[in-house]
Design a protein around this motif. Structure first.
Motif, mmCIF file in Angstrom:
data_model
loop_
_atom_site.group_PDB
_atom_site.id
_atom_site.type_symbol
_atom_site.label_atom_id
_atom_site.label_comp_id
_atom_site.label_asym_id
_atom_site.label_seq_id
_atom_site.Cartn_x
_atom_site.Cartn_y
_atom_site.Cartn_z
ATOM 1 N N THR A 218 -73.986 5.720 6.933
ATOM 2 C CA THR A 218 -72.884 6.591 6.557
ATOM 3 C C THR A 218 -73.185 7.241 5.229
ATOM 4 N N ALA A 219 -72.629 8.434 5.041
ATOM 5 C CA ALA A 219 -72.821 9.174 3.793
ATOM 6 C C ALA A 219 -71.873 8.698 2.705
ATOM 7 N N LEU A 220 -70.951 7.814 3.038
ATOM 8 C CA LEU A 220 -69.962 7.339 2.069
ATOM 9 C C LEU A 220 -70.586 6.259 1.182
ATOM 10 N N HIS A 223 -68.771 2.174 -3.131
ATOM 11 C CA HIS A 223 -67.494 2.149 -3.868
ATOM 12 C C HIS A 223 -66.379 2.763 -3.031
ATOM 13 N N LEU A 224 -66.675 3.882 -2.375
ATOM 14 C CA LEU A 224 -65.671 4.546 -1.555
ATOM 15 C C LEU A 224 -65.272 3.671 -0.368
ATOM 16 N N LEU A 225 -66.251 3.040 0.263
ATOM 17 C CA LEU A 225 -65.946 2.141 1.381
ATOM 18 C C LEU A 225 -65.097 0.958 0.920
ATOM 19 N N ALA A 226 -65.370 0.465 -0.299
ATOM 20 C CA ALA A 226 -64.578 -0.652 -0.827
ATOM 21 C C ALA A 226 -63.133 -0.237 -1.046
ATOM 22 N N ALA A 256 -67.625 1.599 12.259
ATOM 23 C CA ALA A 256 -68.658 0.565 12.158
ATOM 24 C C ALA A 256 -68.886 0.151 10.712
ATOM 25 N N ALA A 257 -68.864 1.136 9.793
ATOM 26 C CA ALA A 257 -69.095 0.833 8.379
ATOM 27 C C ALA A 257 -67.982 -0.021 7.794
ATOM 28 N N LEU A 258 -66.757 0.196 8.267
ATOM 29 C CA LEU A 258 -65.608 -0.567 7.772
ATOM 30 C C LEU A 258 -65.327 -1.808 8.600
ATOM 31 N N LYS A 264 -58.190 2.590 14.439
ATOM 32 C CA LYS A 264 -57.795 2.423 13.047
ATOM 33 C C LYS A 264 -58.540 3.406 12.150
ATOM 34 N N ALA A 265 -59.808 3.652 12.458
ATOM 35 C CA ALA A 265 -60.588 4.615 11.679
ATOM 36 C C ALA A 265 -60.040 6.033 11.860
#
Length: 311
Positions: A218-220, A223-226, A256-258, A264-265
Motif C-alpha cells: 500500500t502507498a499509505l 503512521h497513517l495506517l496506525a 488487507a493492510a488494516l 469496513k474498509a
C-alpha cells in the motif's frame, strides 16, 4: 566577488554539543570549526562530513550547493564518523532535530495561513494544535500581524478543533447506539431460535476474515495506517492530503493492510471522501465570498476570523 557567508552547525565526532558559525567556503569552515571546537593543531587537518549520513565534504562547489543550517561533524585526524553519540542508542540528530523539526513545522503551517487563511479547513487536528500552542509573539512576528489578531486567530483554530471533537463524539455515540441495536437483535434472534428448536445446539459460524499472513502493498505510510486503525473517527484526525490518499487507495489493498473486511474498509473510504468533500466545499465557499467582497482580492484577516467566529 566573495561568496556570501552561509550559516552552519558543527559538532565534534561523537559529541552532542553543536555550535553555530558562518563560513563562505569550505576552507573557512574548517578553520572556524577547529577554533570553536578547540581541536588541537596536532590533530589537524580535520575532515568535514555531513552529520546526516557521514558524507565527506571536500569539494568547494558541493559545499556551496548545501542549504543554510546544514549540520556538519568535524573529525580530527584518524577519527572516523560513527553516526551515533557516545552511550549507544540515540544519535546526535535525534537530540537536536526534534526541536528544530517542531519549530520548522509551525513556521511552515504559519506560511500556509499567510498565503490563504482558508487552509485552516484543510489542516489536521495535529496541525491545528501545533499552531494553537505557538506563543502569540512568535506567531505574530511570523505572520506580520498584531498580537490581538493572532489571539483571535488562535481562538478560531481552537473552535475548529473543538468542532471536530464534537463531531467525533457524536459519531462515537451513534456507532455505540447502532452496535447496541445490532446486539439486541442478535440476542433476540438466538432466543427465538432456541425456543423454536429446543435441545439443539446452535452452530457457531466464524464470519471473521482469515489472515493471509502476507502484508498488502500500500502507498499509505505506517503512521497513517496506525491512525486509521487506532482512532475511532480517523477522518477527523487527518489532513486533506491524507484523506485523498485513503480515498484513492484500492479497497481490497486497504482492507488487507488494516486486517479488516472489505465492507469496513469501504465504509472508511466513504467517510474520508465525505469529510474531504465537506472541507473542499467550505474552501470553495470562502473563495466565493472573497471574490464578491467589495471587489477585494483577499478577505481581510479581521473579517475572515470574525465571520468564522459568528458561525
Amino acid at each position: 566577488m566573495a561568496a556570501r557567508p552561509k550559516r552552519c552547525l558543527v559538532r565534534r565526532g561523537g559529541g552532542r554539543k553543536q555550535h553555530g558559525l558562518a563560513a563562505s567556503c569550505l576552507r573557512e569552515l574548517r578553520q572556524k570549526a577547529s577554533g570553536v571546537l578547540a581541536i588541537d593543531k596536532a590533530l589537524e587537518p580535520i575532515t568535514i562530513v555531513l552529520a546526516e549520513d557521514g558524507t565527506i565534504v571536500d569539494d568547494e562547489d558541493y559545499f556551496r550547493c548545501l542549504p543554510p543550517n546544514t549540520k556538519f561533524v568535524a573529525l580530527a585526524k584518524d577519527e572516523k564518523w560513527g553516526g551515533r553519540s557516545p552511550g549507544g542508542g540515540t544519535t546526535w540528530l535525534s537530540d537536536v532535530d526534534e526541536v528544530d523539526g517542531a519549530a520548522e513545522k509551525w513556521k511552515q503551517l504559519a506560511r500556509q495561513l499567510k498565503d490563504d487563511l482558508s487552509n485552516i479547513i484543510l489542516m489536521s487536528e495535529e496541525d491545528l494544535q501545533v499552531l494553537i500552542d505557538v506563543p502569540h509573539s512568535d506567531l505574530a512576528e511570523e505572520l506580520a500581524q498584531s498580537q490581538t489578531k493572532i489571539q483571535a486567530l488562535q481562538n478560531t483554530l481552537q473552535q475548529v478543533l473543538d468542532r471536530r471533537e464534537e463531531e467525533r463524539q457524536s459519531k462515537q455515540l451513534l456507532e455505540l447506539y447502532l452496535e447496541a441495536l445490532k446486539n439486541e437483535g442478535s440476542i433476540l434472534s438466538k432466543v427465538a431460535e432456541s425456543e423454536t428448536v429446543p435441545g439443539k445446539e446452535m452452530d457457531v459460524v466464524d464470519t471473521g476474515t482469515s489472515s493471509t499472513g502476507t502484508s498488502a502493498k500500500t502507498a499509505l505510510s505506517d503512521h497513517l495506517l496506525a491512525v486509521l486503525k487506532g482512532k475511532p473517527v480517523p477522518e477527523l484526525c487527518l489532513d486533506s492530503q491524507d484523506l485523498e490518499l485513503v480515498v484513492k487507495e484500492d479497497t481490497q489493498t486497504l482492507a488487507a493492510a488494516l486486517n479488516w473486511d472489505k465492507q469496513k474498509a469501504e465504509a472508511l473510504q466513504q467517510a474520508c471522501d465525505q469529510e474531504l468533500s465537506k472541507r473542499l466545499q467550505q474552501v470553495q465557499t470562502l473563495h466565493s465570498l472573497r471574490s464578491t467582497s467589495k471587489g477585494k482580492k483577499t478577505l481581510p484577516w479581521g473579517d475572515w476570523i470574525s465571520s468564522k467566529r459568528k458561525k
